[in-house]
Design a protein around this motif. Sequence first.
Motif, short mmCIF file in Angstrom:
data_model
loop_
_atom_site.label_atom_id
_atom_site.label_comp_id
_atom_site.label_asym_id
_atom_site.label_seq_id
_atom_site.Cartn_x
_atom_site.Cartn_y
_atom_site.Cartn_z
N GLU A 4 0.85 -1.31 0.04
CA GLU A 4 -0.02 -0.02 -0.09
C GLU A 4 0.86 1.32 -0.05
N TYR A 7 -0.56 7.61 -2.24
CA TYR A 7 -1.22 8.47 -3.18
C TYR A 7 -1.48 7.28 -4.43
N ARG A 9 -1.29 3.35 -6.80
CA ARG A 9 -1.47 2.21 -6.51
C ARG A 9 -0.97 1.34 -7.68
N SER A 11 -0.68 -2.22 -9.90
CA SER A 11 -1.26 -3.32 -10.28
C SER A 11 -0.79 -4.07 -11.29
N GLU A 23 -1.33 4.02 -10.94
CA GLU A 23 -2.53 5.00 -11.15
C GLU A 23 -2.64 5.68 -9.94
N ASN A 24 -3.33 6.97 -9.99
CA ASN A 24 -3.54 7.78 -8.80
C ASN A 24 -4.66 6.91 -8.19
N LYS A 25 -4.46 6.98 -6.64
CA LYS A 25 -5.66 6.25 -5.74
C LYS A 25 -6.86 6.92 -5.88
N LYS A 26 -6.84 8.33 -5.81
CA LYS A 26 -8.06 9.07 -5.60
C LYS A 26 -8.95 9.20 -6.99
N GLY A 28 -7.94 7.45 -10.40
CA GLY A 28 -7.73 6.22 -10.93
C GLY A 28 -7.23 6.48 -12.12
N CYS A 56 5.79 10.44 -4.56
CA CYS A 56 5.45 9.51 -5.56
C CYS A 56 6.53 8.93 -6.24
#
Length: 73
Positions: A4, A7, A9, A11, A23-26, A28, A56
């Motif tokens: 985790e 800010y 993610r 995948s 990707e930006n978590k907020k 996408g 980041c």
Amino acid sequence: MPKEYKYIRMSEFSDKPRIYTVENKKSGYLLGTIEWYAPWHQYVFMPQDAIFSSDCLADIIDFIKILKGAQKG
């Protein structure tokens, strides 16, 4: 291997070749991909049109180090 970050993610997008999305978590929003770059024999970050903070970028570097360690072990 999922970790985790505050800010962003990472995948797994594809396993052959191994590609990870960043990707930006907020929102996408796709920030780029982390992929194996054969000419350099290492994982690299391939950014999209985006702006990155030092936090980041540090997270992206951390994730690549995790991939590098997993590859060795």
